[in-house]
Design a protein around this motif. Structure first.
Motif, PDB file in Angstrom:
ATOM      1  N   ILE A  95       0.853  -1.196   0.000  1.00 53.34           N
ATOM      2  CA  ILE A  95       0.000   0.000   0.000  1.00 53.34           C
ATOM      3  C   ILE A  95       0.884   1.240   0.000  1.00 53.34           C
ATOM      4  O   ILE A  95       1.835   1.342   0.782  1.00 53.34           O
ATOM      5  CB  ILE A  95      -0.937   0.013   1.220  1.00 53.34           C
ATOM      6  N   GLU A  96       0.570   2.164  -0.853  1.00 51.15           N
ATOM      7  CA  GLU A  96       1.319   3.426  -0.919  1.00 51.15           C
ATOM      8  C   GLU A  96       0.678   4.408   0.062  1.00 51.15           C
ATOM      9  O   GLU A  96      -0.535   4.534   0.119  1.00 51.15           O
ATOM     10  CB  GLU A  96       1.246   3.980  -2.342  1.00 51.15           C
ATOM     11  N   LEU A  97       1.506   5.071   0.808  1.00 52.12           N
ATOM     12  CA  LEU A  97       0.975   6.059   1.765  1.00 52.12           C
ATOM     13  C   LEU A  97       1.319   7.462   1.289  1.00 52.12           C
ATOM     14  O   LEU A  97       2.486   7.769   1.040  1.00 52.12           O
ATOM     15  CB  LEU A  97       1.559   5.830   3.170  1.00 52.12           C
ATOM     16  N   GLN A  98       0.292   8.267   1.125  1.00 48.13           N
ATOM     17  CA  GLN A  98       0.521   9.663   0.738  1.00 48.13           C
ATOM     18  C   GLN A  98       0.428  10.541   1.984  1.00 48.13           C
ATOM     19  O   GLN A  98      -0.571  10.531   2.688  1.00 48.13           O
ATOM     20  CB  GLN A  98      -0.519  10.096  -0.296  1.00 48.13           C
ATOM     21  N   TRP A  99       1.490  11.263   2.212  1.00 47.04           N
ATOM     22  CA  TRP A  99       1.588  12.073   3.448  1.00 47.04           C
ATOM     23  C   TRP A  99       1.287  13.530   3.075  1.00 47.04           C
ATOM     24  O   TRP A  99       2.176  14.317   2.847  1.00 47.04           O
ATOM     25  CB  TRP A  99       2.993  11.914   4.026  1.00 47.04           C
ATOM     26  N   ASN A 100      -0.022  13.837   2.936  1.00 48.08           N
ATOM     27  CA  ASN A 100      -0.421  15.170   2.455  1.00 48.08           C
ATOM     28  C   ASN A 100      -0.645  16.122   3.631  1.00 48.08           C
ATOM     29  O   ASN A 100      -1.695  16.737   3.733  1.00 48.08           O
ATOM     30  CB  ASN A 100      -1.722  15.066   1.647  1.00 48.08           C
ATOM     31  N   VAL A 101       0.335  16.206   4.467  1.00 47.61           N
ATOM     32  CA  VAL A 101       0.105  17.000   5.681  1.00 47.61           C
ATOM     33  C   VAL A 101       0.546  18.445   5.482  1.00 47.61           C
ATOM     34  O   VAL A 101       1.441  18.724   4.691  1.00 47.61           O
ATOM     35  CB  VAL A 101       0.868  16.408   6.878  1.00 47.61           C
ATOM     36  N   VAL A 102      -0.139  19.358   6.178  1.00 46.70           N
ATOM     37  CA  VAL A 102       0.366  20.741   6.264  1.00 46.70           C
ATOM     38  C   VAL A 102       0.832  20.956   7.697  1.00 46.70           C
ATOM     39  O   VAL A 102       0.280  20.382   8.636  1.00 46.70           O
ATOM     40  CB  VAL A 102      -0.715  21.784   5.901  1.00 46.70           C
ATOM     41  N   ASP A 103       1.865  21.766   7.784  1.00 46.05           N
ATOM     42  CA  ASP A 103       2.425  22.022   9.123  1.00 46.05           C
ATOM     43  C   ASP A 103       1.392  22.759   9.976  1.00 46.05           C
ATOM     44  O   ASP A 103       0.728  23.683   9.502  1.00 46.05           O
ATOM     45  CB  ASP A 103       3.691  22.887   8.980  1.00 46.05           C
ATOM     46  N   LEU A 104       1.251  22.343  11.210  1.00 48.88           N
ATOM     47  CA  LEU A 104       0.282  22.977  12.107  1.00 48.88           C
ATOM     48  C   LEU A 104       1.030  23.634  13.267  1.00 48.88           C
ATOM     49  O   LEU A 104       2.090  23.170  13.654  1.00 48.88           O
ATOM     50  CB  LEU A 104      -0.680  21.920  12.677  1.00 48.88           C
ATOM     51  N   PRO A 105       0.456  24.722  13.787  1.00 49.03           N
ATOM     52  CA  PRO A 105       1.062  25.316  14.987  1.00 49.03           C
ATOM     53  C   PRO A 105       0.923  24.347  16.164  1.00 49.03           C
ATOM     54  O   PRO A 105       0.107  23.429  16.093  1.00 49.03           O
ATOM     55  CB  PRO A 105       0.243  26.583  15.214  1.00 49.03           C
ATOM     56  N   PRO A 106       1.689  24.544  17.211  1.00 54.50           N
ATOM     57  CA  PRO A 106       1.554  23.669  18.385  1.00 54.50           C
ATOM     58  C   PRO A 106       0.128  23.694  18.901  1.00 54.50           C
ATOM     59  O   PRO A 106      -0.475  24.756  19.050  1.00 54.50           O
ATOM     60  CB  PRO A 106       2.504  24.301  19.409  1.00 54.50           C
ATOM     61  N   LEU A 107      -0.435  22.525  19.115  1.00 46.38           N
ATOM     62  CA  LEU A 107      -1.814  22.432  19.585  1.00 46.38           C
ATOM     63  C   LEU A 107      -1.813  22.184  21.083  1.00 46.38           C
ATOM     64  O   LEU A 107      -1.291  21.172  21.559  1.00 46.38           O
ATOM     65  CB  LEU A 107      -2.550  21.286  18.881  1.00 46.38           C
ATOM     66  N   ARG A 146      -3.822   2.543  -1.972  1.00 44.94           N
ATOM     67  CA  ARG A 146      -3.283   3.870  -1.629  1.00 44.94           C
ATOM     68  C   ARG A 146      -4.073   4.438  -0.455  1.00 44.94           C
ATOM     69  O   ARG A 146      -5.301   4.360  -0.418  1.00 44.94           O
ATOM     70  CB  ARG A 146      -3.408   4.792  -2.847  1.00 44.94           C
ATOM     71  N   ILE A 147      -3.339   4.957   0.498  1.00 42.99           N
ATOM     72  CA  ILE A 147      -3.966   5.638   1.628  1.00 42.99           C
ATOM     73  C   ILE A 147      -3.352   7.038   1.718  1.00 42.99           C
ATOM     74  O   ILE A 147      -2.123   7.181   1.590  1.00 42.99           O
ATOM     75  CB  ILE A 147      -3.727   4.907   2.970  1.00 42.99           C
ATOM     76  N   ALA A 148      -4.198   8.045   1.900  1.00 42.24           N
ATOM     77  CA  ALA A 148      -3.691   9.417   2.040  1.00 42.24           C
ATOM     78  C   ALA A 148      -4.037   9.931   3.433  1.00 42.24           C
ATOM     79  O   ALA A 148      -5.151   9.725   3.911  1.00 42.24           O
ATOM     80  CB  ALA A 148      -4.302  10.325   0.977  1.00 42.24           C
ATOM     81  N   VAL A 149      -3.056  10.544   4.041  1.00 42.16           N
ATOM     82  CA  VAL A 149      -3.298  11.205   5.334  1.00 42.16           C
ATOM     83  C   VAL A 149      -3.211  12.708   5.099  1.00 42.16           C
ATOM     84  O   VAL A 149      -2.216  13.199   4.552  1.00 42.16           O
ATOM     85  CB  VAL A 149      -2.285  10.761   6.395  1.00 42.16           C
ATOM     86  N   THR A 150      -4.262  13.409   5.466  1.00 49.97           N
ATOM     87  CA  THR A 150      -4.325  14.859   5.251  1.00 49.97           C
ATOM     88  C   THR A 150      -4.594  15.539   6.596  1.00 49.97           C
ATOM     89  O   THR A 150      -5.371  15.031   7.403  1.00 49.97           O
ATOM     90  CB  THR A 150      -5.472  15.211   4.288  1.00 49.97           C
ATOM     91  N   THR A 151      -3.944  16.666   6.813  1.00 49.59           N
ATOM     92  CA  THR A 151      -4.243  17.450   8.023  1.00 49.59           C
ATOM     93  C   THR A 151      -4.581  18.875   7.615  1.00 49.59           C
ATOM     94  O   THR A 151      -4.226  19.314   6.517  1.00 49.59           O
ATOM     95  CB  THR A 151      -3.042  17.508   8.978  1.00 49.59           C
ATOM     96  N   GLY A 152      -5.247  19.565   8.514  1.00 45.20           N
ATOM     97  CA  GLY A 152      -5.558  20.962   8.223  1.00 45.20           C
ATOM     98  C   GLY A 152      -6.171  21.651   9.428  1.00 45.20           C
ATOM     99  O   GLY A 152      -6.465  21.018  10.446  1.00 45.20           O
TER     100      GLY A 152
END
Lengths: 228, 664
Positions: free
Chosen positions: B540-552, B582-588
């Protein structure tokens, strides 16, 4: 035309195994035996036995368990990194947690393995290590960044755990930051237009720097306490 | 306009703000005093006119400016005969002392006046100056006695007299006043011109004069005594400040000297009293000199000794009568020298302390010096007039000025002390706050230290204890599996799977305790790092579509564990059921920073979607965990894949906000 880089792989990597758990040791030895690229150099079940093996035996990689019946594996790591700087030390841990791993790296280890998946990953990890690449998790990358962070007036850090920024190159810092954000070595290599091997080598260099720094600091501390 | 000009003057002179109220007050007081002094100095000028007018209207008015007078050799209550040696003199008349072996002497005056008609209500007789005692006869009849005629004689120094003359004693035509005056042999006796007029008018004149020359002096004397006692009190509290002592003494002495103006019968015999008063004047000058030295911060031992010697020797000479009276007069006059010296010193020193202080001292000192000279001249002129002595009117001015200056010093040092105290207090409170902060930091550090130590201990226990044992068990089970089925595909059996999952769960808990410094990406990265091998093996391909986040701030070990479990469950579903490649991880982030900001994590796969209740149990757990984060979980599943969306607030939820829905 012979490839110079393949020369180390011709001779099998000699492994020193130090663990007090007989079953585990046997299973590791079996895994080494299965792999053509590795050969068992020596095995020991205590700090004392390991010391003898380190003095007499010849090995390229030492696999060391930290919890030994007659002492701490950290002492062995220090000894190896002092007397056998060409050898790699890998720590065997159960969880790969920051506390154990970082202490080992400070003592001079350049890699670590999870005990439960060791049979599957040992060969690959050893090959990477000998080729100059060290494994690193995001938490450890973040802690390394923390250790190398320059002390600022706003956030004064206890000087004992902080290394001047001069210790890390800009590229090394960048690599650590990406790892801390969950990117893999391959992804970082793509983003920075480097080879995966180079990125992995950066990690190993950082480990070395931390170990050197820790030693200097220990000497400094000892001098301050009047031991030297 | 006036005010602005005044302010400009003050600015120019660099007058401190505290003086801006005082200076006008002082000016007003000075003017008032000057007016009082002048009013007292020439009462006759105004009065003469008034009296003349009054007499012109309805009553005979006369000022008798000459008299026949004689001093009989023997005192007698009978009008002396021609043998006494009567002679005509202008008034005022002053008799020199007479030492003929008798303790007292009498003098007689005969004043003639003419009345066309007898005033029905009689006449008032007003004597501007008439000292000691005596009697008044009209046309040979007794009319009035001014005081006791036997020793001790009343002092009546500088006191005007009034007598009423009944109509019965008067007659139309020529009349004669006969005045008997009695004094001590060393005394001088004097009589100023006598005014005759309507009773009410004469009484008024007399009362006014008594007020200015006697009563007011009494009031000033009492005030001076109060100030003097206060200053002595200040000195008692601050012995090192000798100037307060000397100033208190000077002021008290002023009030003693003023007794002369209103006490008829002093405590001492008349002669001793007279000498004491003279000595008191000299003593006052010496003390003033001492005060000035201390005020200027000076010590002149020789000069001080000389001043005291001057006083003591002179007084001794006076009391023992070894010196002629003119020498005593010279001794008395010598105080003028003292006055001049201390006046110069005061003004010079005052100017050093600022223009206001200098000016005030100059005005007060000059006034006093001037009035003293005037009074001395008056006293020693021997040509008696009906003028009043003025030095006393400078006393309130001088006491006021000096009192003001001393009080100002006192107040300034109090203020300075208070400022100092305030500064000290501030420093103390700063130090206290600093200590507090340090202490809090220490407590915090200790708490963190304790937490870290405890965490380390638990980690160590997990690692060396249960973790090692589980790992050992897994390794044994796998070996048994291998030995039971040699050559089979190395797939974990049921027991091995349970053991492995236990270890993985423990791993998750340990990871949630790791220091991630509130970085969500480190949390997710850790999970990725753990799953890397398994995902790789599954292809499985992992897509790391993350955006940098401020400290939570919400990323505590507890919430980290919830996130790790939710995301791990999402991954597990993909791995087990979806057949995804394929699995994508997204943050926002969404919403405004501060209140209401939400973070989201999406795990999306390209598998076949979730069917029915297959993942019902797992889904329920995920929702429950999302609720503990104060967030929500959303699952969008279709043939093209599945999206698991976790949304949660970035701020740490308040204690009451977290709801734990009961497991259903």
């Amino acid at each position: 035309m012979p490839d110079i880089l393949e020369i180390p792989q011709v001779a099998p990597t000699r492994i020193l195994v130090v663990d007090d758990d007989d079953a585990f040791r046997e299973s590791v030895c079996a895994a080494i035996a299965r792999d053509d690229g590795m050969a068992l150099a020596e095995q020991a079940n205590s700090v004392a036995a390991a010391r003898q093996a380190i003095e007499s035996g010849d090995f390229d990689v030492a696999l060391i368990d930290l919890g030994l019946p007659d002492g701490n594996g950290i002492e062995l790591i220090r000894e190896i990194s002092r007397t056998r700087p060409d050898a790699d030390v890998m720590v065997v841990t159960v969880f790969g947690d920051e506390a154990h791993v970082l202490a080992s790296i400070e003592a001079g280890a350049t890699g670590y393995l999870l005990k439960r998946s060791l049979n599957d990953t040992l060969g690959e990890t050893v090959r990477e290590l000998r080729a100059g690449g060290s494994p690193i998790s995001p938490v450890i990358a973040r802690q390394l960044l923390h250790r190398f962070k320059r002390a600022t007036p706003e956030a004064p850090q206890p000087p004992a755990t902080v290394v001047d920024d001069g210790g890390l190159s800009e590229r090394e810092r960048e690599v650590l930051l990406f790892i801390a954000k969950g990117f893999t070595v391959g992804e970082i290599a793509n983003m920075l237009h480097l080879s995966a091997h180079t990125v992995a080598t950066h990690v190993k260099h950082i480990y070395r720097k931390l170990a050197v720094h820790s030693r200097t600091e220990a000497v400094f501390e000892a001098g301050r306490m009047g031991l030297l | 306009m006036m005010l602005r000009w005044w302010r400009a003057v003050l600015e120019r002179l660099r007058v401190p703000v505290s003086d801006r109220v005082v200076v006008p007050t002082l000016v007003v007081a000075l003017t008032l005093l000057a007016w009082l002094a002048l009013g007292g100095a020439s009462p006759e000028a105004n009065r003469g006119v008034t009296v003349a007018n009054a007499l012109a209207d309805d009553a005979p008015s006369l000022t008798l400016r000459e008299a026949d007078t004689c001093r009989p050799a023997v005192m007698s209550d009978q009008l002396p005969g021609p043998e006494c040696g009567w002679r005509k003199v202008p008034l005022a008349k002053m008799w020199p002392s007479r030492r003929n072996g008798q303790p007292q002497y009498d003098v007689w005056y005969r004043l003639r006046f003419h009345l066309d008609t007898v005033p029905v209500r009689g006449l008032g007789a007003y004597m501007v100056a008439f000292n000691r005692t005596g009697r008044l006869f009209v046309n040979g009849h007794y009319a009035h006695e001014f005081g006791a005629m036997t020793a001790p004689l009343p002092l009546n120094w500088n006191r005007s007299q009034y007598a009423f003359i009944p109509a019965a004693l008067l007659r139309a035509g020529d009349n004669e006043l006969q005045i008997q005056q009695r004094a001590y042999d060393w005394d001088q006796a004097w009589l100023a011109p006598v005014q005759l007029g309507p009773e009410a008018r004469m009484v008024d004149l007399w009362r006014e004069r008594v007020f200015w020359q006697n009563e007011l002096v009494r009031i000033l004397g009492v005030s001076a005594a109060t100030v003097g006692l206060f200053m002595l009190g200040v000195w008692l509290g601050r012995r090192s400040q000798a100037m307060y002592f000397w100033f208190g003494c000077v002021t008290l002495l002023w009030s003693v000297i003023s007794l002369d103006y209103f006490v008829a019968f002093p405590l001492l015999p008349a002669r001793q009293w007279e000498r004491c008063m003279e000595a008191a004047h000299v003593l006052r000058a010496v003390m003033m000199f001492m005060f000035t030295l201390r005020y200027c911060g000076k010590r002149w031992p020789l000069a001080e000794l000389a001043a005291w010697a001057y006083l003591v020797l002179g007084a001794a000479a006076m009391f023992s009568q070894v010196l002629p009276s003119y020498a005593i007069d010279l001794w008395y006059l010598g105080t003028l020298l003292f006055s001049f010296v201390y006046f110069i010193m005061l003004v010079r020193h005052g100017l050093r302390n600022g223009l206001v202080e200098g000016a005030m001292l100059a005005v007060a000192g000059a006034t006093q010096l001037g009035l003293s000279v005037y009074d001395l001249a008056l006293y020693s002129s021997n040509t008696w007039t009906d003028r009043v002595y003025l030095t006393h009117f400078s006393v309130p001015l001088f006491v006021g000025v000096m009192g003001f200056i001393l009080m100002r010093r006192f107040v300034e040092s109090l203020n300075a002390y208070e400022r100092l105290a305030a500064v000290l207090e501030q420093r103390i409170s700063e130090k206290a706050a600093e200590l507090e902060r340090n202490y809090e930091q220490l407590v915090e550090a200790r708490r963190n230290q304790a937490l870290t130590t405890e965490r380390g201990r638990i980690m160590s226990e997990m690692h060396d204890g249960i973790g090692s044992q589980l790992t050992l068990a897994l390794s044994l089970v796998r070996r048994m599996d291998r030995e039971a089925n040699p050559g089979a595909h190395p797939q974990d059996g049921q027991v091995a799977t349970v053991l492995r999952e236990s270890i993985e769960d423990l791993q998750l808990i340990i990871d949630s305790l790791e220091p991630v410094e509130n970085d969500l990406l480190t949390v997710l990265g850790t999970l990725r790092y753990r799953l890397q091998d398994r995902l790789g093996k599954s292809g499985i391909e992992l897509q790391w579509n993350v955006v940098d986040l401020p400290p939570l701030p919400m990323l505590t070990p507890h919430s980290v564990l919830s996130i790790l479990r939710i995301v791990q469950e999402a991954f597990a579903n993909c791995l087990k059921h979806s057949g995804a490649t394929r699995i994508a991880v997204t943050t926002g982030l969404s919403g405004e920073p501060g209140q209401g900001e939400m973070a989201h994590i999406a795990v999306t796969d390209n598998g076949q979607g979730i069917e029915g209740n297959r993942v019902g149990r797992g889904l329920e757990n995920m929702r429950r965990r999302a609720a503990t984060l104060g967030g929500s979980l959303q699952i969008n599943s279709g043939p093209a894949g599945t999206e698991v969306l976790l949304v949660f607030p970035t701020l740490r939820p308040a204690a009451g906000d977290v709801s734990f829905p009961l497991k259903g």
